[in-house]
Design a protein around this motif. Structure first.
Motif, PDB file in Angstrom:
ATOM      1  N   CYS A   1      21.153 -43.955 -23.818  1.00  0.00           N
ATOM      2  CA  CYS A   1      20.658 -42.579 -23.909  1.00  0.00           C
ATOM      3  C   CYS A   1      19.185 -42.541 -24.304  1.00  0.00           C
ATOM      4  O   CYS A   1      18.443 -41.678 -23.838  1.00  0.00           O
ATOM      5  CB  CYS A   1      21.484 -41.780 -24.915  1.00  0.00           C
ATOM      6  SG  CYS A   1      23.145 -41.416 -24.341  1.00  0.00           S
TER       7      CYS A   1
ATOM      8  N   GLN B   1      23.046 -34.062 -21.101  1.00  0.00           N
ATOM      9  CA  GLN B   1      24.109 -33.745 -22.059  1.00  0.00           C
ATOM     10  C   GLN B   1      25.413 -34.424 -21.661  1.00  0.00           C
ATOM     11  O   GLN B   1      26.140 -34.941 -22.508  1.00  0.00           O
ATOM     12  CB  GLN B   1      24.305 -32.233 -22.149  1.00  0.00           C
ATOM     13  CG  GLN B   1      23.178 -31.527 -22.843  1.00  0.00           C
ATOM     14  CD  GLN B   1      23.315 -30.016 -22.780  1.00  0.00           C
ATOM     15  OE1 GLN B   1      24.201 -29.480 -22.111  1.00  0.00           O
ATOM     16  NE2 GLN B   1      22.438 -29.312 -23.471  1.00  0.00           N
TER      17      GLN B   1
ATOM     18  N   GLU C   1      24.380 -45.189 -27.177  1.00  0.00           N
ATOM     19  CA  GLU C   1      23.166 -44.609 -27.763  1.00  0.00           C
ATOM     20  C   GLU C   1      21.917 -45.292 -27.219  1.00  0.00           C
ATOM     21  O   GLU C   1      20.905 -44.638 -26.964  1.00  0.00           O
ATOM     22  CB  GLU C   1      23.221 -44.740 -29.285  1.00  0.00           C
ATOM     23  CG  GLU C   1      22.084 -44.044 -29.988  1.00  0.00           C
ATOM     24  CD  GLU C   1      22.209 -44.089 -31.494  1.00  0.00           C
ATOM     25  OE1 GLU C   1      21.178 -43.890 -32.161  1.00  0.00           O
ATOM     26  OE2 GLU C   1      23.316 -44.325 -32.006  1.00  0.00           O
TER      27      GLU C   1
ATOM     28  N   ARG D   1      25.148 -38.206 -22.349  1.00  0.00           N
ATOM     29  CA  ARG D   1      25.326 -38.551 -23.762  1.00  0.00           C
ATOM     30  C   ARG D   1      26.790 -38.752 -24.112  1.00  0.00           C
ATOM     31  O   ARG D   1      27.120 -39.488 -25.035  1.00  0.00           O
ATOM     32  CB  ARG D   1      24.753 -37.447 -24.651  1.00  0.00           C
ATOM     33  CG  ARG D   1      23.261 -37.449 -24.696  1.00  0.00           C
ATOM     34  CD  ARG D   1      22.667 -36.425 -25.635  1.00  0.00           C
ATOM     35  NE  ARG D   1      23.612 -35.755 -26.492  1.00  0.00           N
ATOM     36  CZ  ARG D   1      23.464 -34.542 -26.971  1.00  0.00           C
ATOM     37  NH1 ARG D   1      22.398 -33.861 -26.668  1.00  0.00           N
ATOM     38  NH2 ARG D   1      24.373 -34.002 -27.744  1.00  0.00           N
TER      39      ARG D   1
END
Length: 73
Positions: A62, A51, A59, A54
Motif C-alpha cells: 500500500c 481504498q 501495508e 488497502r
C-alpha cells in the motif's frame, strides 16, 4: 453491511488487478493531453480503487501506491 470472502489465490489475483489499474490511472493522470474534467474522474476512481486495495494488500504494498497530492485538486 456487505462482505466478501477470498482465499489466498483470489486475494493475490485481486491485488494484482487493482495494482495494474492504479498504475494505469497514475500514468493517465500525468498525461497533459487529457482534459481536466476527465482527470478529476480518474482521481475519484483512483481513490476508490486505493481504498479497495488497502483491504487486500499488505501495508508495504500500500505504501507504494499512497496517492501523492493528486493533481487537478
Amino acid at each position: 453491511m456487505q462482505g466478501m470472502l477470498f482465499n489466498d489465490i483470489e486475494q493475490k489475483e485481486m491485488e494484482y488487478l487493482i495494482k495494474r489499474e492504479l498504475e494505469e490511472l497514475l500514468l493517465d493522470i500525468e498525461d497533459s493531453r487529457i482534459e481536466h474534467i476527465v482527470k478529476r474522474a480518474m482521481n475519484e476512481r483512483y481513490k476508490i480503487l486505493f481504498q479497495l486495495f488497502r483491504r487486500v494488500a499488505s501495508e508495504q504494498e500500500c505504501m507504494k501506491y499512497i496517492p501523492k497530492r493528486l493533481k487537478s485538486e
